[in-house]
Design a protein around this motif. Sequence first.
Motif, PDB file in Angstrom:
ATOM      1  N   ASN A 166      -7.968  -1.819   2.019  1.00  0.00           N
ATOM      2  CA  ASN A 166      -8.376  -2.098   0.636  1.00  0.00           C
ATOM      3  C   ASN A 166      -9.770  -1.546   0.343  1.00  0.00           C
ATOM      4  N   ILE A 217      -3.251  -7.819   6.832  1.00  0.00           N
ATOM      5  CA  ILE A 217      -3.642  -6.650   7.617  1.00  0.00           C
ATOM      6  C   ILE A 217      -4.513  -7.055   8.800  1.00  0.00           C
ATOM      7  N   MET A 252      -9.386   2.409   0.250  1.00  0.00           N
ATOM      8  CA  MET A 252      -8.788   2.886  -1.008  1.00  0.00           C
ATOM      9  C   MET A 252      -9.813   2.888  -2.138  1.00  0.00           C
ATOM     10  N   ASP A 302      -6.487  -9.613   1.727  1.00  0.00           N
ATOM     11  CA  ASP A 302      -6.259  -8.338   2.410  1.00  0.00           C
ATOM     12  C   ASP A 302      -4.830  -8.262   2.953  1.00  0.00           C
ATOM     13  N   ALA A 303      -3.885  -8.475   2.069  1.00  0.00           N
ATOM     14  CA  ALA A 303      -2.477  -8.432   2.473  1.00  0.00           C
ATOM     15  C   ALA A 303      -2.032  -6.989   2.592  1.00  0.00           C
ATOM     16  N   TYR A 323      -2.964 -10.552  -2.965  1.00  0.00           N
ATOM     17  CA  TYR A 323      -2.997  -9.301  -2.190  1.00  0.00           C
ATOM     18  C   TYR A 323      -4.439  -8.892  -1.906  1.00  0.00           C
ATOM     19  N   GLU A 324      -5.281  -8.951  -2.934  1.00  0.00           N
ATOM     20  CA  GLU A 324      -6.646  -8.488  -2.769  1.00  0.00           C
ATOM     21  C   GLU A 324      -7.508  -9.476  -1.987  1.00  0.00           C
ATOM     22  N   PRO A 327      -2.881   0.997  -3.946  1.00  0.00           N
ATOM     23  CA  PRO A 327      -1.940  -0.123  -3.963  1.00  0.00           C
ATOM     24  C   PRO A 327      -0.839   0.173  -4.979  1.00  0.00           C
ATOM     25  N   ASP A 364      -6.528  -5.360  10.662  1.00  0.00           N
ATOM     26  CA  ASP A 364      -7.889  -4.831  10.620  1.00  0.00           C
ATOM     27  C   ASP A 364      -8.806  -5.623   9.691  1.00  0.00           C
ATOM     28  N   ALA A 365      -8.236  -6.484   8.847  1.00  0.00           N
ATOM     29  CA  ALA A 365      -9.073  -7.229   7.901  1.00  0.00           C
ATOM     30  C   ALA A 365      -9.298  -8.671   8.359  1.00  0.00           C
ATOM     31  N   PRO A 406     -10.870  -2.279   6.603  1.00  0.00           N
ATOM     32  CA  PRO A 406      -9.640  -2.685   5.907  1.00  0.00           C
ATOM     33  C   PRO A 406      -9.230  -1.640   4.856  1.00  0.00           C
ATOM     34  N   ILE A 413       0.853  -1.193   0.000  1.00  0.00           N
ATOM     35  CA  ILE A 413       0.000   0.000   0.000  1.00  0.00           C
ATOM     36  C   ILE A 413       0.886   1.240   0.000  1.00  0.00           C
ATOM     37  N   ASP A 414       0.615   2.163  -0.893  1.00  0.00           N
ATOM     38  CA  ASP A 414       1.298   3.453  -0.876  1.00  0.00           C
ATOM     39  C   ASP A 414       0.407   4.420  -0.103  1.00  0.00           C
ATOM     40  N   PHE A 448     -11.154  -9.880  10.470  1.00  0.00           N
ATOM     41  CA  PHE A 448     -12.549 -10.253  10.740  1.00  0.00           C
ATOM     42  C   PHE A 448     -13.187 -10.970   9.561  1.00  0.00           C
ATOM     43  N   ARG A 449     -12.663 -10.763   8.356  1.00  0.00           N
ATOM     44  CA  ARG A 449     -13.280 -11.474   7.229  1.00  0.00           C
ATOM     45  C   ARG A 449     -12.370 -12.570   6.675  1.00  0.00           C
ATOM     46  N   PRO A 462      -7.528   0.261  -7.210  1.00  0.00           N
ATOM     47  CA  PRO A 462      -7.929  -0.896  -6.399  1.00  0.00           C
ATOM     48  C   PRO A 462      -9.242  -1.514  -6.856  1.00  0.00           C
TER      49      PRO A 462
END
Lengths: 380, 290
Positions: free
Chosen positions: B103, A211, B106, A184-185, A180-181, A113, A213-214, B101, A106-107, A216-217, A143
């Motif tokens: 992603n 990540i 963004m 949720d990397a 990545y997508e 991304p 924060d991701a 998240p 992530i930039d 949970f899914r 994204p």
Amino acid sequence: MKLFEYEAKEIMKSHGLPIPQGFIAKSVDEAVSIAEKIGLPVMLKAQVLVGGRGKAGGIKSASTLDEVASISKYLFSLKIKDENVESILIEKKLNIMKELFIAITIDRSERLPVMLASSMGGMDIEEIAKMHPELIVKLHIDPRIGILPFQARKVAQKIGLKERQIITFSDIAVKLYKIYEELDAELVESNPLAITNTGDLIIADARLNIIDDALFRHKEFQELALKRMPESTELERLAKSKGVRLVDLGGEIGVIGNGAGLTMATIDMLTYYGEKAACFLDIGGGASAEEFAKALTPLIEYPRVKAILINILGGITRCDEVARGIKKVYEELKFTKPLTVRLSGTNEEEGQRILKEIGINAFTSLDDAVKNVIKQVRGI
Amino acid sequence: MTILLNRENRVVVQGITGRQGSFHTKLMLEYGTKVLAGVTPGKGGIYVEGLPVYDTVAEAKDLHNVDTSIIFVPAIAAYDAVMESINEGIKLIVVITEGIPPNDTMKFVCSAKEKGSIIIGPNCPGIISPGEAKVGIMPGFVYKKGPIGIVSRSGTLTYEIAWELTKAGIGQSTVIGIGGDPIVGLTFTDALRLFEKDDETEAIVLIGEIGGDAEERVAQIIGKEIKKKIVAYVAGRTAPEGKRMGHAGAIISAGSGTAMSKIKAFKDVGVEVAERPMDIPELVKKVMKK
């Protein structure tokens, strides 16, 4: 959450990416039998989550079974930046002609991304970025669309690839983006992405971080994430065992605040006056008396913490509620560590009245509170 | 004038039936914000705090002509909620939700840019124009109307600083919490450009923290595009590398994102940087005299 190299490679393999043949060994015997099965020479790679593994001697090659035995014994005894080696990845040794670099991350600045690629693989990418920034090719990604093969082909050309390697590279890039997508990397990386003597591209090393924060899914990682906590100190482990999240800062004044920014600012104030905080503990908004009790206990128990500073700016959080929480802990635990409380905002008078009942004079000014806790810890 | 928000904004609350959503709807109404409706899919037809609840943002837009949304829905459903507002043409979207998240963020940030919506947050306290309206979870009493614009990555620290200013008799035009996540919609740069054009705002207080390079980037336009006087504060001077300090975005990684780097960037362009939050009122008075 970081994954081990072998876990990252398993995921990449299931997405159809080219991975060296290899298996994971938990003992010297297993290492030898794997080497026998896949054929010599082999690479032995210590599986740790910290960086700098190669420099620490965690990657070796072996061309006889005796070597496999002695090297794996050595690797299992190794500690890499305090991390024990519990497993070794044994892979068929590749015949590498050239090493590339590819990563998707992530930039933050561009809020997109980004794919990074370089012909200077194998080295530490931060060093390449410092010494040869022109050798890193960047591709920002929409994204909502992802990487399209034509974009990756252009990157392939820019890092000097030709003919069928352009197609292979773009195929790898598209698949890595998919990982990545889907997962949720925050980082998917291959360094090096090797070009072998037959001209094939193969993922020689792999990194994959998910990540937090991701999670949970991503049920498949949740259990793993609970076990795999980053390096922690004794105080952090003590707090965690009580269900409290804090960051150990090494000093003697335990700090509890509401809100991340306010708690950081409180810690900075201690530094301003020449003292060091023991921890960063953000209790968050609207904490109940029970949550307060929970947060206080590790600081009361841990001997290095000599005094405690609580900084509450009551907005939505009510000062009287906070005071009741502190009073409850004070009466139940009967602790003797000096406690300084700053209460300001909603229902501040009522909060101060409650604290007076247990002999605590709460401050309304943060500056006064910080000066007071410093006096306490210095024993003045 | 104020920026982005005044008493004319017509607000819908997404996630109004939740604990946080209903509680803050009440407080926003008490402050005088024109909250007109709520949305919770599946709960259309009921009332919360006397406001009608709809299943879709489209209904709230058709029936109440809302132009501003505040989002309290949990992280798992937040992407859908933000995209819904963007697609219905909501102009200002305040995302309170924590833990979305990156992603997802963004993606909706890209879409908002294309459709001309402004997103504040995620993981933020919202926006307040004192004496006009608040769309957020901040305590109204710490603010008063006046000439200072505040933009911050933090919640309670902003309340602290706003209150110091208010107690010193210095009011605020608009106060924005842009959020503590690594990826946010409205940036420091966007906020400063808006404050620069606002007649009511005479000086700006900028509250940054460790992590990322938003502070370094905004410093590049200070003194050039941004002529108004700025006082800054940066939290996390003593934060260790590699540890997340509460906010997902507050982390120093591989030596970048330190408080020192940000403070230097500000000082290099002539911004007054406060050592302590309580020093800000004096510095504001000082720069306003110049």
